[in-house]
Design an enzyme around this catalytic site. Structure first.
Site, PDB file in Angstrom:
ATOM      1  N   CYS A 198       0.913  -1.207   0.078  1.00  0.00           N
ATOM      2  CA  CYS A 198       0.051  -0.055  -0.155  1.00  0.00           C
ATOM      3  C   CYS A 198       0.662   1.233   0.012  1.00  0.00           C
ATOM      4  O   CYS A 198       0.515   2.364  -0.190  1.00  0.00           O
ATOM      5  CB  CYS A 198      -0.812  -0.019   0.993  1.00  0.00           C
ATOM      6  SG  CYS A 198      -2.045  -1.367   0.884  1.00  0.00           S
ATOM      7  N   HIS A 218      -9.259   3.582  -1.331  1.00  0.00           N
ATOM      8  CA  HIS A 218      -7.794   2.993  -1.306  1.00  0.00           C
ATOM      9  C   HIS A 218      -7.544   2.242  -2.429  1.00  0.00           C
ATOM     10  O   HIS A 218      -7.444   1.193  -2.299  1.00  0.00           O
ATOM     11  CB  HIS A 218      -7.689   2.358   0.233  1.00  0.00           C
ATOM     12  CG  HIS A 218      -6.145   1.831   0.525  1.00  0.00           C
ATOM     13  ND1 HIS A 218      -4.978   2.595  -0.356  1.00  0.00           N
ATOM     14  CD2 HIS A 218      -5.679   0.750   1.004  1.00  0.00           C
ATOM     15  CE1 HIS A 218      -3.844   1.542   0.124  1.00  0.00           C
ATOM     16  NE2 HIS A 218      -4.453   0.500   0.587  1.00  0.00           N
ATOM     17  N   CYS A 274       0.962   2.630   6.109  1.00  0.00           N
ATOM     18  CA  CYS A 274       1.220   1.109   6.483  1.00  0.00           C
ATOM     19  C   CYS A 274       1.288   0.427   5.058  1.00  0.00           C
ATOM     20  O   CYS A 274       0.485   0.583   4.282  1.00  0.00           O
ATOM     21  CB  CYS A 274       0.556   0.727   7.605  1.00  0.00           C
ATOM     22  SG  CYS A 274      -1.322   0.474   7.077  1.00  0.00           S
TER      23      CYS A 274
HETATM   24  C1  LIG Z   1     -14.437  -4.725   4.983  1.00  0.00           C
HETATM   25  C2  LIG Z   1     -14.850  -5.299   3.763  1.00  0.00           C
HETATM   26  C3  LIG Z   1     -14.554  -6.968   3.723  1.00  0.00           C
HETATM   27  C4  LIG Z   1     -16.277  -4.917   3.469  1.00  0.00           C
HETATM   28  O1  LIG Z   1     -16.513  -5.378   2.369  1.00  0.00           O
HETATM   29  P1  LIG Z   1     -17.967  -5.444   1.821  1.00  0.00           P
HETATM   30  O2  LIG Z   1     -18.885  -6.197   2.921  1.00  0.00           O
HETATM   31  O3  LIG Z   1     -18.048  -5.561   0.493  1.00  0.00           O
HETATM   32  O4  LIG Z   1     -18.428  -4.012   2.136  1.00  0.00           O
HETATM   33  P2  LIG Z   1     -19.658  -3.015   1.715  1.00  0.00           P
HETATM   34  O5  LIG Z   1     -19.176  -1.923   1.167  1.00  0.00           O
HETATM   35  O6  LIG Z   1     -20.580  -3.883   0.833  1.00  0.00           O
HETATM   36  O7  LIG Z   1     -20.252  -2.588   2.997  1.00  0.00           O
HETATM   37  C5  LIG Z   1     -20.871  -3.575   3.773  1.00  0.00           C
HETATM   38  C6  LIG Z   1     -22.283  -2.963   4.283  1.00  0.00           C
HETATM   39  O8  LIG Z   1     -21.765  -1.693   5.309  1.00  0.00           O
HETATM   40  C7  LIG Z   1     -22.291  -0.691   4.812  1.00  0.00           C
HETATM   41  N1  LIG Z   1     -21.429   0.244   5.059  1.00  0.00           N
HETATM   42  C8  LIG Z   1     -20.098   0.512   4.971  1.00  0.00           C
HETATM   43  N2  LIG Z   1     -19.529   1.777   5.227  1.00  0.00           N
HETATM   44  C9  LIG Z   1     -20.877   2.276   6.036  1.00  0.00           C
HETATM   45  C10 LIG Z   1     -20.770   3.555   6.575  1.00  0.00           C
HETATM   46  N3  LIG Z   1     -19.773   4.374   7.103  1.00  0.00           N
HETATM   47  N4  LIG Z   1     -22.248   3.797   7.209  1.00  0.00           N
HETATM   48  C11 LIG Z   1     -23.193   2.979   7.209  1.00  0.00           C
HETATM   49  N5  LIG Z   1     -23.006   1.904   6.316  1.00  0.00           N
HETATM   50  C12 LIG Z   1     -21.889   1.528   5.966  1.00  0.00           C
HETATM   51  C13 LIG Z   1     -22.604  -0.848   3.287  1.00  0.00           C
HETATM   52  O9  LIG Z   1     -23.515   0.035   2.646  1.00  0.00           O
HETATM   53  C14 LIG Z   1     -22.843  -2.124   3.121  1.00  0.00           C
HETATM   54  O10 LIG Z   1     -24.218  -2.352   3.459  1.00  0.00           O
HETATM   55  P3  LIG Z   1     -25.431  -3.403   2.892  1.00  0.00           P
HETATM   56  O11 LIG Z   1     -24.758  -4.606   2.985  1.00  0.00           O
HETATM   57  O12 LIG Z   1     -26.595  -3.015   3.363  1.00  0.00           O
HETATM   58  O13 LIG Z   1     -25.369  -2.896   1.281  1.00  0.00           O
HETATM   59  C15 LIG Z   1     -13.943  -4.886   2.601  1.00  0.00           C
HETATM   60  O14 LIG Z   1     -14.036  -3.609   2.408  1.00  0.00           O
HETATM   61  C16 LIG Z   1     -12.374  -5.314   2.696  1.00  0.00           C
HETATM   62  O15 LIG Z   1     -11.876  -6.111   2.653  1.00  0.00           O
HETATM   63  N6  LIG Z   1     -11.650  -3.962   3.271  1.00  0.00           N
HETATM   64  C17 LIG Z   1     -10.397  -4.147   3.678  1.00  0.00           C
HETATM   65  C18 LIG Z   1      -9.370  -3.979   2.615  1.00  0.00           C
HETATM   66  C19 LIG Z   1      -7.929  -4.492   2.926  1.00  0.00           C
HETATM   67  O16 LIG Z   1      -7.655  -5.166   3.433  1.00  0.00           O
HETATM   68  N7  LIG Z   1      -7.188  -3.298   2.581  1.00  0.00           N
HETATM   69  C20 LIG Z   1      -5.799  -3.529   2.822  1.00  0.00           C
HETATM   70  C21 LIG Z   1      -5.664  -2.295   3.591  1.00  0.00           C
HETATM   71  S1  LIG Z   1      -3.662  -2.068   3.747  1.00  0.00           S
END
Ligand SMILES: CC(C)(COP(=O)(O)OP(=O)(O)OC[C@H]1O[C@@H](n2cnc3c(N)ncnc32)[C@H](O)[C@@H]1OP(=O)(O)O)[C@@H](O)C(=O)NCCC(=O)NCCS
Length: 426
Positions: free
Chosen positions: A90, A383, A413
């Protein structure tokens, strides 16, 4: 460093989009070349003056693994301009910036473009090794009959795709599980994480509405209709503590605190900056946004607290700059997860941590929350792994200029237990 300062002349990025949405049919190369072309047009730089292009990408395409070169060619830079691609997870775009800055400091080039791109809509989906072997053998078969005999060995389980996971190869833990571990071990509460997420959306929204972020973005014209995409589509105007608190934990469904709301989302996008030697910038009559003062990379055991690299890299970069955390007017910390931001800030503020990990008698310093990620962060804006460092550097440089502030700190990070920090000055 003082002899040949590296100027950040300008930066720009594409809008950031949830993967699988508006940029679904584009590749990282498409996004990167759009962004680089826009940077060239905005700065009106003579393309022949660019000595190097370095781009970051974390999940490269098997067909176009050197994103830097493809972006440079696609953006219309002269074919004689060398370009390569870096992968520091990242922190890749920040590493690209450090690489071009090094080339400028060494006097190898006078100007260069550094950035990165990621399309998590376009990740390579692999077959199992067995299936790959069968396909290669079938391709080599001398007759149709022989080919069919080889293909007849395919079994239903061979057709199951082997998609890449966002996991540490050395430990098997996903990033989210690692963030969860950090939250538990460091006592980071769900409320604290949600507050960081809320601030990310609030600051991101404010900086969007008043045009600060809009000015950093270029339009992407998406085929077949070639309608312009100009907006980030992850940012939520209506973000609230209540909505965040209602989300279920994702990586430890029973006892966890890391949710889709306080994690950075899977994102498509690109970002790039134009760097120049101070002399060259001055000779061209350009007013740089900021200068690169120092940077540092550190690494921790990926089996420990995976995302603590920034807390080690920050004091190193500050030492190299001859500055203290208290001197930083603005701090941009990449938000992989709110738990990681909170853990790193906690470490920087802890005397005990400084004694144990740095061998120092006192804490590195406090991170004033009012100066942290003032235009939003990766949780709200998104991101695209390979691009984030250039997004952050662009925003920080612009914001330093806008506030007529002196020093800014970037930290990112990265997978593998790494962290990169960079000090900018004006
Ligand atoms: C966390 C993670 C698994 C979530 O994936 P996902 O389930 O596809 O995420 P979504 O965007 O569909 O969000 C899930 C739900 O939360 C809700 N949501 C997310 N952020 C929200 C917020 N700020 N407020 C309200 N609701 C929120 C979405 O609307 C969705 O609702 P729904 O199921 O009713 O549609 C994914 O984003 C992930 O793997 N992130 C980490 C990435 C990573 O590892 N990066 C490396 C970092 S260095």
């Amino acid at each position: 460093m003082d002899n040949r300062r590296v100027a950040i002349v300008a930066g720009c990025r594409t809008p950031f989009a949830r993967s699988g949405t508006v940029f679904r049919d584009l590749t990282a190369v498409d996004l990167a070349r759009t962004c680089v072309r826009e940077l060239l047009e905005r700065t009106e730089i003579d393309p022949a003056a660019i000595g190097a292009v370095v781009m970051g990408q974390v999940v490269p395409s098997v067909k176009a693994p050197n994103l830097g070169r493809e972006a440079a060619l696609g953006a219309g830079l002269p074919k004689s301009v060398p370009a390569h691609t870096v992968n520091r997870a990242c922190a890749s775009a920040s590493q690209a910036i450090a690489d071009v800055a090094s080339l400028i400091q060494l006097g190898h080039v006078e100007a260069g473009i550094a950035g990165g791109a990621e399309s998590l809509s376009d990740v390579p989906i692999l077959h199992s090794r067995r299936m790959a072997r069968i396909l290669v053998e079938a391709q080599k078969a001398k007759s149709l009959g022989a080919r069919l005999r080889v293909l007849a060995r395919v079994r239903p389980h061979d057709l199951v795709p082997d998609a890449p996971a966002i996991a540490e190869p050395s430990t098997g833990l996903t990033m989210g599980q690692s963030a969860e571990k950090m939250a538990k071990e460091n006592g980071i509460t769900r409320e604290e994480q949600d507050r960081i997420a809320l601030a990310s959306h609030r600051n991101g929204w404010a900086a969007t509405v008043d045009g600060r972020l809009a000015a950093e973005k270029c339009a992407v014209f998406v085929p077949p209709a070639y309608e312009a995409v100009t907006a980030d589509n992850l940012l939520r105007q209506d973000a609230s503590m209540e909505a965040l608190a209602a989300l279920p934990p994702v990586f430890d469904r029973r006892y966890g605190t890391v949710t889709a709301g306080n994690s950075s989302p899977l994102t498509d996008g690109a970002a790039a900056v134009l760097l120049m030697s101070e002399e060259r910038a001055k000779a061209e009559g350009r007013e740089p946004l900021a200068y690169v003062r120092s940077w540092a990379v550190a690494a921790v055991d990926p089996g420990g607290q995976l995302l603590m690299g920034p807390a080690l890299a920050i004091p190193m970069a500050l030492d190299r700059a001859g500055l203290r955390l208290a001197d930083m007017d603005l701090v941009e910390m990449h938000e992989a997860f709110a738990a990681q931001v909170a853990s790193n800030v906690q470490a920087l503020e802890s005397d005990t941590w400084a004694r144990e990990k740095l061998g120092r008698s006192a804490a590195v310093g406090t991170v004033d929350r009012d100066r942290l990620n003032v235009c939003g962060g990766s949780i709200a804006l998104g991101h695209p792994f390979g691009a984030t460092g250039a997004r952050i550097t662009t925003t920080l440089s612009n914001e330093l200029k806008r506030r007529n502030a002196r020093f800014g700190l970037v930290s990112v990070c990265a997978q593998g237990g790494m962290g990169l920090a960079m000090v900018l000055e004006r």
